[in-house]
Design an enzyme around this catalytic site. Structure first.
Site, PDB file in Angstrom:
ATOM      1  NE  ARG A 199     -18.530  17.061 -37.500  1.00 13.91           N
ATOM      2  CZ  ARG A 199     -19.154  17.988 -37.150  1.00 13.91           C
ATOM      3  NH1 ARG A 199     -20.344  17.851 -38.037  1.00 13.91           N
ATOM      4  NH2 ARG A 199     -19.043  18.881 -36.410  1.00 13.91           N
ATOM      5  CB  SER A 218     -12.261  14.199 -34.771  1.00 11.75           C
ATOM      6  OG  SER A 218     -12.061  15.573 -34.210  1.00 11.75           O
ATOM      7  CD  GLU A 240     -15.463  13.336 -37.306  1.00  8.35           C
ATOM      8  OE1 GLU A 240     -15.917  13.518 -36.145  1.00  8.35           O
ATOM      9  OE2 GLU A 240     -15.013  14.442 -37.910  1.00  8.35           O
TER      10      GLU A 240
HETATM   11  C1  LIG Z   1      -6.295  18.798 -39.093  1.00  7.99           C
HETATM   12  C2  LIG Z   1      -7.810  18.293 -39.319  1.00  7.99           C
HETATM   13  C3  LIG Z   1      -8.668  19.073 -38.825  1.00  7.99           C
HETATM   14  C4  LIG Z   1      -9.888  18.475 -39.143  1.00  7.99           C
HETATM   15  N1  LIG Z   1     -11.017  19.170 -38.526  1.00  7.99           N
HETATM   16  C5  LIG Z   1     -12.385  19.018 -38.884  1.00  7.99           C
HETATM   17  C6  LIG Z   1     -13.575  19.760 -38.078  1.00  7.99           C
HETATM   18  O1  LIG Z   1     -13.109  20.525 -37.678  1.00  7.99           O
HETATM   19  N2  LIG Z   1     -14.666  19.237 -38.569  1.00  7.99           N
HETATM   20  C7  LIG Z   1     -14.891  18.214 -39.428  1.00  7.99           C
HETATM   21  O2  LIG Z   1     -16.025  17.885 -39.686  1.00  7.99           O
HETATM   22  N3  LIG Z   1     -13.903  17.444 -39.925  1.00  7.99           N
HETATM   23  C8  LIG Z   1     -12.598  17.787 -39.808  1.00  7.99           C
HETATM   24  N4  LIG Z   1     -11.452  17.153 -40.362  1.00  7.99           N
HETATM   25  C9  LIG Z   1     -11.889  15.892 -41.015  1.00  7.99           C
HETATM   26  C10 LIG Z   1     -11.943  16.453 -42.660  1.00  7.99           C
HETATM   27  O3  LIG Z   1     -11.225  17.286 -43.074  1.00  7.99           O
HETATM   28  C11 LIG Z   1     -13.399  16.442 -43.161  1.00  7.99           C
HETATM   29  O4  LIG Z   1     -14.102  15.219 -42.667  1.00  7.99           O
HETATM   30  C12 LIG Z   1     -13.424  16.747 -44.608  1.00  7.99           C
HETATM   31  O5  LIG Z   1     -14.954  16.969 -44.956  1.00  7.99           O
HETATM   32  C13 LIG Z   1     -13.105  15.704 -45.620  1.00  7.99           C
HETATM   33  O6  LIG Z   1     -13.060  16.152 -46.728  1.00  7.99           O
HETATM   34  P1  LIG Z   1     -11.927  15.519 -47.848  1.00  7.99           P
HETATM   35  O7  LIG Z   1     -12.209  16.305 -49.248  1.00  7.99           O
HETATM   36  O8  LIG Z   1     -10.689  15.474 -47.245  1.00  7.99           O
HETATM   37  O9  LIG Z   1     -12.653  14.132 -48.052  1.00  7.99           O
HETATM   38  P2  LIG Z   1     -11.997  12.675 -48.118  1.00  7.99           P
HETATM   39  O10 LIG Z   1     -11.299  12.510 -46.925  1.00  7.99           O
HETATM   40  O11 LIG Z   1     -11.192  12.702 -49.379  1.00  7.99           O
HETATM   41  O12 LIG Z   1     -13.381  11.754 -48.275  1.00  7.99           O
HETATM   42  C14 LIG Z   1     -14.163  11.701 -47.418  1.00  7.99           C
HETATM   43  C15 LIG Z   1     -15.394  10.667 -47.843  1.00  7.99           C
HETATM   44  O13 LIG Z   1     -15.882  11.504 -49.104  1.00  7.99           O
HETATM   45  C16 LIG Z   1     -16.141  10.808 -50.142  1.00  7.99           C
HETATM   46  N5  LIG Z   1     -15.979  11.854 -51.185  1.00  7.99           N
HETATM   47  C17 LIG Z   1     -15.092  12.684 -51.116  1.00  7.99           C
HETATM   48  N6  LIG Z   1     -15.419  13.531 -52.328  1.00  7.99           N
HETATM   49  C18 LIG Z   1     -16.413  12.728 -52.930  1.00  7.99           C
HETATM   50  C19 LIG Z   1     -17.186  13.209 -54.071  1.00  7.99           C
HETATM   51  N7  LIG Z   1     -16.741  14.251 -54.910  1.00  7.99           N
HETATM   52  N8  LIG Z   1     -18.000  12.456 -54.521  1.00  7.99           N
HETATM   53  C20 LIG Z   1     -18.250  11.385 -53.590  1.00  7.99           C
HETATM   54  N9  LIG Z   1     -17.897  11.200 -52.646  1.00  7.99           N
HETATM   55  C21 LIG Z   1     -16.560  11.642 -52.209  1.00  7.99           C
HETATM   56  C22 LIG Z   1     -15.039   9.741 -50.142  1.00  7.99           C
HETATM   57  O14 LIG Z   1     -15.165   8.571 -50.703  1.00  7.99           O
HETATM   58  C23 LIG Z   1     -15.076   9.339 -48.287  1.00  7.99           C
HETATM   59  O15 LIG Z   1     -15.919   8.590 -48.055  1.00  7.99           O
HETATM   60  C24 LIG Z   1     -10.117  17.412 -40.091  1.00  7.99           C
HETATM   61  C25 LIG Z   1      -9.023  16.738 -40.640  1.00  7.99           C
HETATM   62  C26 LIG Z   1      -7.725  17.229 -40.362  1.00  7.99           C
HETATM   63  C27 LIG Z   1      -6.710  16.469 -41.148  1.00  7.99           C
END
Ligand SMILES: Cc1cc2nc3c(=O)[nH]c(=O)nc-3n(C[C@H](O)[C@H](O)[C@H](O)COP(=O)(O)OP(=O)(O)OC[C@H]3O[C@@H](n4cnc5c(N)ncnc54)[C@H](O)[C@@H]3O)c2cc1C
Length: 304
Positions: free
Chosen positions: A162, A222, A292
């Site tokens: 992660r 998480s 996380e």
């Molecule tokens: C119901 C639920 C279930 C989940 N299950 C999992 C799971 O099984 N496994 C897991 O690992 N995670 C899980 N997550 C957490 C989350 O979905 C992941 O961490 C996901 O990868 C985040 O992606 P995001 O696009 O929403 O990123 P964001 O939350 O928008 O951003 C995360 C980070 O990335 C940066 N960022 C985003 N896009 C860019 C870009 N294009 N360029 C530069 N920086 C960027 C942001 O600044 C921030 O620091 C879950 C979340 C929820 C709500």
């Protein structure tokens, strides 16, 4: 699309957070580069903060100054004949996995329940027990704040559980060499598979998740990383905090490592519940849980 004083709660998957001074949702690389150019020229406020689907970020109740750039509308992806997938940074991970399964492309099933984008998935090295982003990554495409674009091969990047070197600090705790860069896309790998089996796997994973996770309520997934050889959810439950509440934020009775918003919740309640849970787990089990989710502090300007 550019919005002024837009509620960040509307972007966040836990539905908390105050107004963003400016929120930009570019639909193409060209539009993104125009937003970056306007920030440089001072016609949009700096600093810039890049987000994807905001499924891993807790925004402050007081909101954020600067320009918050969500890439979730840059969401195209295409399958190449050689099995590689070219995806824009905002492409939704479960959608890629579903279309891959339909086309007989395997190895991406673990993405089916991760509600994030390619960019956020790479930054977080998102994954499950069966795989993580760094396993399927070939190449990352980036842009500097001045609009120059470039690609980095997976072999030149470091990832761990992660964690990636795209987070503000790199894996050694130093300021990341990519600080200020935005991920604009990626090339992902897939392996050949039988479409009907892959779709069946997709459905099984989807059903299993909805049985064990509180997907009916807004959350950030998480809250804590699992410590080595254990599970944060198990430790929280054994410390007696499953079902605890602070305001409208609740430690989910279904999965103790998920904090859910039961309606009108505040980020400050999330943060204070998180600290109490962490202290209780440390007192009861001697384990200090690392978060996380990314907590953006109150009154801190967005960072580039
Ligand atoms: C119901 C639920 C279930 C989940 N299950 C999992 C799971 O099984 N496994 C897991 O690992 N995670 C899980 N997550 C957490 C989350 O979905 C992941 O961490 C996901 O990868 C985040 O992606 P995001 O696009 O929403 O990123 P964001 O939350 O928008 O951003 C995360 C980070 O990335 C940066 N960022 C985003 N896009 C860019 C870009 N294009 N360029 C530069 N920086 C960027 C942001 O600044 C921030 O620091 C879950 C979340 C929820 C709500």
């Amino acid at each position: 699309m550019i919005f002024f004083e837009e509620a960040l709660a509307r972007l966040s998957s836990i539905r908390t957070g105050g107004p963003g001074q400016v929120v930009a949702l570019p639909e193409s690389l060209e539009e993104l580069l125009v937003v970056l150019e306007r920030i440089r020229a001072g016609t949009l406020p700096s600093p810039a903060r890049f987000i994807g689907n905001a499924s891993n970020i807790l925004f402050p109740d007081g909101g954020l100054m600067g320009t918050i750039i969500s890439l979730k509308k840059m969401d195209r992806f295409q399958f190449r004949p050689d099995g590689l997938i070219e995806a824009d940074a905002g492409a939704f991970l479960p959608r890629i996995a579903f279309h891959a399964a339909r086309q007989g492309r395997g190895g991406l099933g673990f993405l089916s329940g991760i509600p994030g984008t390619v960019g956020g998935g790479i930054v977080m090295n998102a994954g499950t027990t069966t795989g993580e982003m760094s396993d399927i990554l070939c190449e990352v495409r980036l842009a500097w704040p001045d609009g120059r674009t470039f690609s980095v091969s997976r072999d030149d990047l470091l990832f761990s559980y992660r964690t990636s070197e795209f987070q503000n600090e790199d894996l050694s705790g130093n300021s990341s060499r990519w600080r200020g860069c935005v991920i604009i896309g990626a090339v992902l790998e897939s392996i050949p598979g039988e479409s009907s089996h892959l779709l069946e796997e997709w459905e099984i994973l989807r059903r299993k998740r909805s049985e064990i996770q509180p997907l009916d309520k807004p959350s950030l997934g998480s809250v804590f990383r699992n410590p080595p050889d254990d599970f944060a959810g198990r430790l929280i439950e054994s410390s007696g905090w499953k079902g605890a509440r602070r305001g409208a934020i609740e430690v989910s009775p279904r999965h103790a490592n998920f904090f859910v918003n039961t309606g009108g919740g505040l980020s400050r309640d999330f943060r204070s519940l998180l600290e109490d849970v962490r202290n209780a787990v440390f007192r009861e089990n001697g384990v200090w849980l690392e978060t996380e989710v990314e907590i953006v502090p109150e009154e801190s300007p967005a960072t580039v």
